[in-house]
Motif scaffolding. Structure first.
Motif, PDB file in Angstrom:
ATOM      1  N   ARG A   1       0.740  -1.338  -0.007  1.00  0.00           N
ATOM      2  CA  ARG A   1      -0.116  -0.046  -0.170  1.00  0.00           C
ATOM      3  C   ARG A   1       0.639   1.122   0.091  1.00  0.00           C
ATOM      4  NH1 ARG A   1      -0.058   1.748   5.285  1.00  0.00           N
ATOM      5  NH2 ARG A   1       0.440   0.250   6.724  1.00  0.00           N
ATOM      6  N   PRO A   2       0.519   2.370  -0.740  1.00  0.00           N
ATOM      7  CA  PRO A   2       1.288   3.563  -0.708  1.00  0.00           C
ATOM      8  C   PRO A   2       1.353   4.045   0.395  1.00  0.00           C
ATOM      9  CG  PRO A   2      -0.747   3.759  -1.986  1.00  0.00           C
ATOM     10  CD  PRO A   2      -0.731   2.399  -1.517  1.00  0.00           C
ATOM     11  N   VAL A   3       2.436   4.745   0.897  1.00  0.00           N
ATOM     12  CA  VAL A   3       2.790   5.692   1.975  1.00  0.00           C
ATOM     13  C   VAL A   3       3.418   6.853   1.383  1.00  0.00           C
ATOM     14  CG1 VAL A   3       2.764   3.874   3.676  1.00  0.00           C
ATOM     15  CG2 VAL A   3       4.723   4.410   2.629  1.00  0.00           C
ATOM     16  N   SER A   4       2.955   7.959   2.215  1.00  0.00           N
ATOM     17  CA  SER A   4       3.532   9.226   1.937  1.00  0.00           C
ATOM     18  C   SER A   4       5.001   9.383   2.269  1.00  0.00           C
ATOM     19  CB  SER A   4       2.779  10.456   2.617  1.00  0.00           C
ATOM     20  OG  SER A   4       3.378  11.795   2.150  1.00  0.00           O
ATOM     21  N   ALA A   5       5.726   9.851   1.594  1.00  0.00           N
ATOM     22  CA  ALA A   5       7.151  10.254   1.941  1.00  0.00           C
ATOM     23  C   ALA A   5       7.454  11.781   1.944  1.00  0.00           C
ATOM     24  CB  ALA A   5       8.150   9.571   0.978  1.00  0.00           C
TER      25      ALA A   5
ATOM     26  N   VAL B   1       5.952   2.043  10.210  1.00  0.00           N
ATOM     27  CA  VAL B   1       6.943   0.958   9.943  1.00  0.00           C
ATOM     28  C   VAL B   1       7.288   0.332  11.143  1.00  0.00           C
ATOM     29  CG1 VAL B   1       9.466   0.578   9.401  1.00  0.00           C
ATOM     30  CG2 VAL B   1       8.090   2.077   7.961  1.00  0.00           C
ATOM     31  N   ALA B   2       7.225   0.973  11.995  1.00  0.00           N
ATOM     32  CA  ALA B   2       7.518   0.256  13.564  1.00  0.00           C
ATOM     33  C   ALA B   2       6.463  -0.569  13.862  1.00  0.00           C
ATOM     34  CB  ALA B   2       7.690   1.304  14.558  1.00  0.00           C
ATOM     35  N   ALA B   3       5.246  -0.014  13.609  1.00  0.00           N
ATOM     36  CA  ALA B   3       4.089  -1.041  13.972  1.00  0.00           C
ATOM     37  C   ALA B   3       3.684  -2.051  13.056  1.00  0.00           C
ATOM     38  CB  ALA B   3       2.686   0.176  14.050  1.00  0.00           C
TER      39      ALA B   3
ATOM     40  N   ALA C   1      12.572   4.785   7.561  1.00  0.00           N
ATOM     41  CA  ALA C   1      11.939   3.695   7.698  1.00  0.00           C
ATOM     42  C   ALA C   1      13.028   2.660   8.339  1.00  0.00           C
ATOM     43  CB  ALA C   1      11.339   2.980   6.475  1.00  0.00           C
ATOM     44  N   GLY C   2      14.102   2.437   8.119  1.00  0.00           N
ATOM     45  CA  GLY C   2      15.176   1.285   8.313  1.00  0.00           C
ATOM     46  C   GLY C   2      15.350   1.857   9.894  1.00  0.00           C
ATOM     47  N   GLU C   3      15.521   3.026  10.146  1.00  0.00           N
ATOM     48  CA  GLU C   3      15.890   3.194  11.625  1.00  0.00           C
ATOM     49  C   GLU C   3      14.701   3.211  12.505  1.00  0.00           C
ATOM     50  OE1 GLU C   3      17.897   7.101  12.114  1.00  0.00           O
ATOM     51  OE2 GLU C   3      19.527   6.737  10.633  1.00  0.00           O
ATOM     52  N   ALA C   4      13.552   3.610  12.085  1.00  0.00           N
ATOM     53  CA  ALA C   4      12.401   3.180  12.844  1.00  0.00           C
ATOM     54  C   ALA C   4      12.076   1.748  13.177  1.00  0.00           C
ATOM     55  CB  ALA C   4      10.836   3.693  11.898  1.00  0.00           C
ATOM     56  N   ALA C   5      12.479   0.693  12.058  1.00  0.00           N
ATOM     57  CA  ALA C   5      12.282  -0.687  12.531  1.00  0.00           C
ATOM     58  C   ALA C   5      13.493  -0.985  13.598  1.00  0.00           C
ATOM     59  CB  ALA C   5      12.664  -1.310  11.103  1.00  0.00           C
ATOM     60  N   VAL C   6      14.753  -0.386  13.521  1.00  0.00           N
ATOM     61  CA  VAL C   6      15.573  -0.667  14.222  1.00  0.00           C
ATOM     62  C   VAL C   6      15.310  -0.289  15.781  1.00  0.00           C
ATOM     63  CG1 VAL C   6      17.925  -0.318  15.093  1.00  0.00           C
ATOM     64  CG2 VAL C   6      17.577  -0.911  12.539  1.00  0.00           C
ATOM     65  N   GLY C   7      14.791   0.900  15.775  1.00  0.00           N
ATOM     66  CA  GLY C   7      14.537   1.377  17.148  1.00  0.00           C
ATOM     67  C   GLY C   7      13.423   0.480  17.780  1.00  0.00           C
ATOM     68  N   ALA C   8      12.320  -0.002  16.885  1.00  0.00           N
ATOM     69  CA  ALA C   8      11.216  -0.893  17.362  1.00  0.00           C
ATOM     70  C   ALA C   8      12.014  -2.148  17.813  1.00  0.00           C
ATOM     71  CB  ALA C   8      10.150  -1.141  16.347  1.00  0.00           C
ATOM     72  N   TRP C   9      12.802  -2.721  17.198  1.00  0.00           N
ATOM     73  CA  TRP C   9      13.663  -4.160  17.458  1.00  0.00           C
ATOM     74  C   TRP C   9      14.441  -3.628  18.811  1.00  0.00           C
ATOM     75  CZ3 TRP C   9      18.859  -5.160  18.154  1.00  0.00           C
ATOM     76  CH2 TRP C   9      19.014  -6.623  18.359  1.00  0.00           C
ATOM     77  N   LEU C  10      15.156  -2.342  19.119  1.00  0.00           N
ATOM     78  CA  LEU C  10      15.781  -2.265  20.377  1.00  0.00           C
ATOM     79  C   LEU C  10      15.067  -2.290  21.374  1.00  0.00           C
ATOM     80  CD1 LEU C  10      18.362   0.457  18.904  1.00  0.00           C
ATOM     81  CD2 LEU C  10      18.789  -1.741  19.902  1.00  0.00           C
ATOM     82  N   GLN C  11      13.759  -1.628  21.141  1.00  0.00           N
ATOM     83  CA  GLN C  11      12.726  -1.475  22.256  1.00  0.00           C
ATOM     84  C   GLN C  11      12.156  -2.833  22.773  1.00  0.00           C
ATOM     85  OE1 GLN C  11       9.522   1.095  21.438  1.00  0.00           O
ATOM     86  NE2 GLN C  11       8.908   1.105  23.753  1.00  0.00           N
ATOM     87  N   GLU C  12      11.984  -3.835  21.975  1.00  0.00           N
ATOM     88  CA  GLU C  12      11.482  -4.974  21.919  1.00  0.00           C
ATOM     89  C   GLU C  12      12.637  -5.881  22.623  1.00  0.00           C
ATOM     90  OE1 GLU C  12       9.120  -8.371  22.069  1.00  0.00           O
ATOM     91  OE2 GLU C  12       8.604  -6.374  21.605  1.00  0.00           O
ATOM     92  N   GLN C  13      13.848  -5.891  22.315  1.00  0.00           N
ATOM     93  CA  GLN C  13      15.137  -6.740  22.607  1.00  0.00           C
ATOM     94  C   GLN C  13      15.546  -6.001  24.186  1.00  0.00           C
ATOM     95  OE1 GLN C  13      16.429  -9.873  21.358  1.00  0.00           O
ATOM     96  NE2 GLN C  13      14.490  -9.472  20.149  1.00  0.00           N
TER      97      GLN C  13
END
Length: 119
Positions: free
Chosen positions: A5-9, A21-23, A78-90
């Motif tokens: 699905r399209p997302v705005s940049a 991205v994190a969600a 987007a990449g940094e948001a994914a890493v941030g979510a991973w750091l929070q989980e781990q």
């Protein structure tokens, strides 16, 4: 596009993009252990070095064409948001405490500018 699905940049929509991205990460992605990530072989080639016969100067870095800057910013965020979510989980580290790069001003509401020289 995020999962088809399209997302705005657009600059005003980058914070929402980071949240989406994190969600969107699956529980399995968030649960990926740190050991798996560190076992990956590096895939980035070594920077080129200038030869004495080369008249142009190469810094060894890649410069994104100006026309791609918005897309590059969105992909990096987007990449940094994914890493941030991973750091929070781990490790239970909140993005406000772990996100130190210059992109943090786009992904965190009211954030102060970060410093990309931190590594």
């Amino acid at each position: 596009m995020l999962n088809g699905r399209p997302v705005s940049a657009l600059p005003d929509d980058l914070a929402a993009l980071a949240r989406e991205v994190a969600a969107d990460l699956t529980p399995e992605q968030r649960a990926t252990s740190a050991m798996c990530a560190t076992a990956l072989a590096p895939r980035i080639p070594q920077p080129r070095t200038s030869s004495s016969s080369d008249t142009r100067s190469h810094s060894g870095s890649y410069q994104v064409p100006a026309s791609d800057q918005d897309r590059t910013l969105a992909v990096g965020l987007a990449g940094e948001a994914a890493v941030g979510a991973w750091l929070q989980e781990q490790f239970g580290v909140e993005p406000q405490g772990s996100w130190k790069s210059g992109l943090r001003v786009h992904g965190l509401a009211g954030a102060q500018p970060g410093d990309d020289r931190l590594g």
